[in-house]
Structure formats: C-alpha cells, structure tokens
Design an enzyme around this catalytic site. Structure first.
Site, PDB file in Angstrom:
ATOM      1  N   SER A  14       0.470  -1.008   0.100  1.00  0.00           N
ATOM      2  CA  SER A  14      -0.508  -0.480  -0.010  1.00  0.00           C
ATOM      3  C   SER A  14       0.589   1.411   0.016  1.00  0.00           C
ATOM      4  CB  SER A  14      -0.754   0.121   1.027  1.00  0.00           C
ATOM      5  OG  SER A  14      -1.763   1.174   0.895  1.00  0.00           O
ATOM      6  N   HIS A  39      -0.997  -1.334  -4.304  1.00  0.00           N
ATOM      7  CA  HIS A  39      -2.472  -1.284  -3.879  1.00  0.00           C
ATOM      8  C   HIS A  39      -2.491   0.438  -3.598  1.00  0.00           C
ATOM      9  CE1 HIS A  39      -6.216  -1.543  -2.042  1.00  0.00           C
ATOM     10  NE2 HIS A  39      -5.693  -0.791  -1.648  1.00  0.00           N
ATOM     11  N   ASP A  41      -4.440   3.599  -2.345  1.00  0.00           N
ATOM     12  CA  ASP A  41      -5.472   4.422  -1.648  1.00  0.00           C
ATOM     13  C   ASP A  41      -6.247   5.646  -2.122  1.00  0.00           C
ATOM     14  OD1 ASP A  41      -6.101   1.986   0.179  1.00  0.00           O
ATOM     15  OD2 ASP A  41      -4.525   1.770   0.630  1.00  0.00           O
ATOM     16  N   MET A  43      -8.483   8.600  -0.901  1.00  0.00           N
ATOM     17  CA  MET A  43      -9.211   9.442   0.211  1.00  0.00           C
ATOM     18  C   MET A  43      -9.850  10.899   0.192  1.00  0.00           C
ATOM     19  SD  MET A  43      -7.038   7.267   3.610  1.00  0.00           S
ATOM     20  CE  MET A  43      -6.876   6.107   3.437  1.00  0.00           C
ATOM     21  N   HIS A  72      -8.584   1.790  -4.701  1.00  0.00           N
ATOM     22  CA  HIS A  72      -9.153   1.625  -3.703  1.00  0.00           C
ATOM     23  C   HIS A  72      -9.910   2.650  -3.377  1.00  0.00           C
ATOM     24  CE1 HIS A  72     -10.117   0.294   0.968  1.00  0.00           C
ATOM     25  NE2 HIS A  72     -10.918   0.679  -0.091  1.00  0.00           N
ATOM     26  N   MET A  74     -11.591   4.964  -1.835  1.00  0.00           N
ATOM     27  CA  MET A  74     -12.609   5.794  -0.253  1.00  0.00           C
ATOM     28  C   MET A  74     -12.823   7.048  -0.074  1.00  0.00           C
ATOM     29  SD  MET A  74      -9.872   3.467   2.491  1.00  0.00           S
ATOM     30  CE  MET A  74      -8.000   4.087   1.712  1.00  0.00           C
ATOM     31  N   MET A 143     -11.707  -5.455   4.835  1.00  0.00           N
ATOM     32  CA  MET A 143     -10.937  -3.881   5.756  1.00  0.00           C
ATOM     33  C   MET A 143     -10.754  -4.948   6.728  1.00  0.00           C
ATOM     34  SD  MET A 143     -10.113  -1.835   3.643  1.00  0.00           S
ATOM     35  CE  MET A 143      -9.392  -0.915   4.960  1.00  0.00           C
ATOM     36  N   ASP A 176      -6.969  -5.901   4.068  1.00  0.00           N
ATOM     37  CA  ASP A 176      -6.078  -4.544   3.628  1.00  0.00           C
ATOM     38  C   ASP A 176      -6.620  -3.528   5.149  1.00  0.00           C
ATOM     39  OD1 ASP A 176      -4.877  -2.270   3.887  1.00  0.00           O
ATOM     40  OD2 ASP A 176      -6.380  -0.904   2.101  1.00  0.00           O
TER      41      ASP A 176
END
Length: 224
Positions: A14, A39, A41, A43, A72, A74, A143, A176
């Site tokens: 990540s 990965h 992320d 946000m 991913h 979020m 998660m 994750d």
C-alpha cells in the site's frame, strides 16, 4: 490480475505508507521482495477522515512500474472518478459497499471502462449484504482496520469474516489493514489470497519486509 489469480497468494504494498517523494523507487523495492500489484488508496476527507491522491498520480505510477495498479476508492460518489482512473491505466478499481448507492451499476461501469471491479467491506459490514452484488464483482476487499489511516492494528474478528465470505463465493478475497508477518497467516488460513500491507512493508527495507510477509502467508497457504 484477479481473474487470473488461481490459487496463488500475492502481496500488494500500500503506497499510503511509502515515501511519496520517491514513490517509483519504493514500489520497485517491494517488487524485488515479490510484490505483484500496487495498492493505491484514494481518500476524500468525507467518507473517511483523510485526504490523499488522485488520477494524475495514478497515471504517473502506471508509467513508472510494470506492476498492476489496484485502486481502492474510499470516497463518496465513487462513480465520479471511475473514468479518470480507467484512463490513467489502472488495472482494478474497488468501491465500498457502504458508499456506492447503486453498487451493481457501479461495478458494471468499472468493468465497462476496462478494469476489474471489486467490492470493499468495512469491518462492521456483514458479508451477507453482498449476496446479490457478488456476481457482478471480480473480487472482494475485506478491511481489517477501519479505513482512513495507515498503521492501525489488525481487527481480530477479520479471519472469521473471511471464512463466512469464502462460504458465499469463490471470488478472490483481498485483505487490507494491519497485515504483517504475524497476521498474514491468519487471513490466508481463512481464505484470503491478496494481502495489502503498508506500514509493515515501508517501516524498514521494503524488499525484505515484503518477502517476510509473503513467506509467512505462503507457508500458511500450503497447510490450509
């Protein structure tokens, strides 16, 4: 990536925990330790209490590595960014069951954009909520911490949740949050195959730490 996974157990660093000033080099170090995807992320400071990076950084990373980039989201309204991330060249995009108002439609849009589609479950969301969406997904991301920050502790109920999900589907399960050489065997024994690790990988020498996690996970996989 997920569609061709078979029975393999793979590592996904990540980049949330990486040094962003040297992101490409950090990713290459994890690749030397056996990482097979990255990965990424995203946000939005709404769905989760943090703000990270977007499609331009994803496009730069895609150009800098030959590893598939796994995004991913979020965020609220994930549909808004699916076209931009697909255009950036990422391999897969996952969205939260809790944030996608029309989950089946969102998964279909991801696939129509040329990416594999994943569903993400927060720690408190039961697997049963996915019953009618699973046929439209390529994988499920569980998660094992509450989303929003790196460096959190693994939630101990996660393996049981993975077991319940495994009874529902043969789709690949990604995990994750709080994944280390100690927790990786627990999720693999429960049925997970793709292990996202951030702090545990980038706290030291990334190749060495990635290798430690994968060795522990694959040993557990051989015994399950």
């Amino acid at each position: 990536m997920f569609r061709e996974l078979g029975e393999r157990i793979v590592g996904a660093p990540s980049i949330l925990s990486a040094d962003f000033a040297h992101l490409a080099e950090e990713v290459e170090r994890t690749k030397a330790g056996g990482a097979e995807l990255v990965h990424f992320d995203v946000m939005d400071n709404h769905f989760v209490p943090n703000l990270t990076i977007g499609p331009p950084v994803a496009a730069s990373l895609v150009r800098a590595t030959d590893l598939p980039v796994d995004v991913h989201l979020m965020m609220d309204n994930p549909d808004n960014l699916i076209p931009a991330f697909a255009e950036a060249g990422v391999a897969s995009i996952s969205v939260h069951q809790e944030a996608a108002v029309h989950l089946h439609r969102t998964l279909t849009r991801i696939q129509e954009a040329g990416c594999e589609a994943g569903i993400v479950l927060n720690p408190a969301t039961p697997p049963e909520t996915l019953e009618w969406a699973l046929p439209a997904a390529d994988f499920v991301l569980v998660m094992s911490v509450n989303p929003g920050f790196g460096g959190q502790s693994f939630i101990p109920e996660t393996p049981e949740k993975i077991r319940r999900l495994r009874e529902m589907t043969d789709k690949p399960i990604e995990v994750d949050g709080g994944i280390t050489a100690e927790t990786a065997p627990l999720v693999v024994e429960a049925g997970a195959q793709v292990l996202v690790a951030g702090s545990a990988v980038f706290k030291g020498e990334p190749a060495e730490e990635m290798r430690r996690i994968l060795d522990a996970a694959r040993s557990a996989g051989r015994s399950r």
